[in-house]
Design a protein around this motif. Sequence first.
Motif, PDB file in Angstrom:
ATOM      1  N   TRP A 107      26.535  14.529   3.163  1.00 24.67           N
ATOM      2  CA  TRP A 107      25.753  13.967   4.275  1.00 24.67           C
ATOM      3  C   TRP A 107      26.396  12.673   4.765  1.00 24.67           C
ATOM      4  N   LEU A 108      26.327  12.449   6.094  1.00 21.20           N
ATOM      5  CA  LEU A 108      26.805  11.207   6.713  1.00 21.20           C
ATOM      6  C   LEU A 108      25.773  10.723   7.733  1.00 21.20           C
ATOM      7  N   ARG A 109      25.766   9.430   7.958  1.00 27.15           N
ATOM      8  CA  ARG A 109      24.871   8.846   8.958  1.00 27.15           C
ATOM      9  C   ARG A 109      25.405   9.114  10.360  1.00 27.15           C
ATOM     10  N   VAL A 110      24.475   9.439  11.267  1.00 28.57           N
ATOM     11  CA  VAL A 110      24.788   9.659  12.673  1.00 28.57           C
ATOM     12  C   VAL A 110      24.220   8.517  13.503  1.00 28.57           C
ATOM     13  N   LEU A 111      22.966   8.178  13.238  1.00 30.34           N
ATOM     14  CA  LEU A 111      22.272   7.078  13.903  1.00 30.34           C
ATOM     15  C   LEU A 111      21.692   6.171  12.825  1.00 30.34           C
ATOM     16  N   ASP A 112      21.884   4.874  12.983  1.00 30.74           N
ATOM     17  CA  ASP A 112      21.407   3.920  11.978  1.00 30.74           C
ATOM     18  C   ASP A 112      20.680   2.783  12.675  1.00 30.74           C
ATOM     19  N   GLN A 113      19.406   2.650  12.355  1.00 31.11           N
ATOM     20  CA  GLN A 113      18.581   1.541  12.851  1.00 31.11           C
ATOM     21  C   GLN A 113      18.222   0.704  11.625  1.00 31.11           C
ATOM     22  N   PRO A 114      19.091  -0.264  11.262  1.00 34.38           N
ATOM     23  CA  PRO A 114      18.856  -1.002  10.022  1.00 34.38           C
ATOM     24  C   PRO A 114      17.717  -2.004  10.078  1.00 34.38           C
ATOM     25  N   GLU A 115      17.251  -2.331  11.266  1.00 36.25           N
ATOM     26  CA  GLU A 115      16.152  -3.295  11.362  1.00 36.25           C
ATOM     27  C   GLU A 115      15.214  -2.907  12.489  1.00 36.25           C
TER      28      GLU A 115
END
Length: 121
Positions: A107-115
């Motif tokens: 698995w890999l990240r596509v969209l990342d909303q860290p905050e």
Amino acid sequence: MTEREKASRPEDLTRLFVERANAKDAEGLALLYEEDAVMAYPPGSRTVGRAAIRELWARLLPRMPRFEPEAPLPTLVSGDLALTSTPPRDGAGARAQVVRRQPDGTWLRVLDQPEFTRPAD
């Protein structure tokens, strides 16, 4: 170069992120993202693509404090996509990522909303 562990489950990405961030491994962090991934960071902007994500972490990691693991919320999976999230330890907002199963089953990240933060009333 040594072989880095890959995420065999969506939830592994959060653990690997913390481990690599604490090791100040910008390249290793970038490898947790697809080539054209989008990260909503720094706040108010977007970082697009694995190379840009690697450059961002290379600049930021030397000045960042140690990351502490955060217990994940239940993962929502639909086929080859999954939504992972964690509530920050300080109780402010949330973190969420859309991840995709790769042809090799990792698995890999596509969209990342860290905050995420609550909008002002």
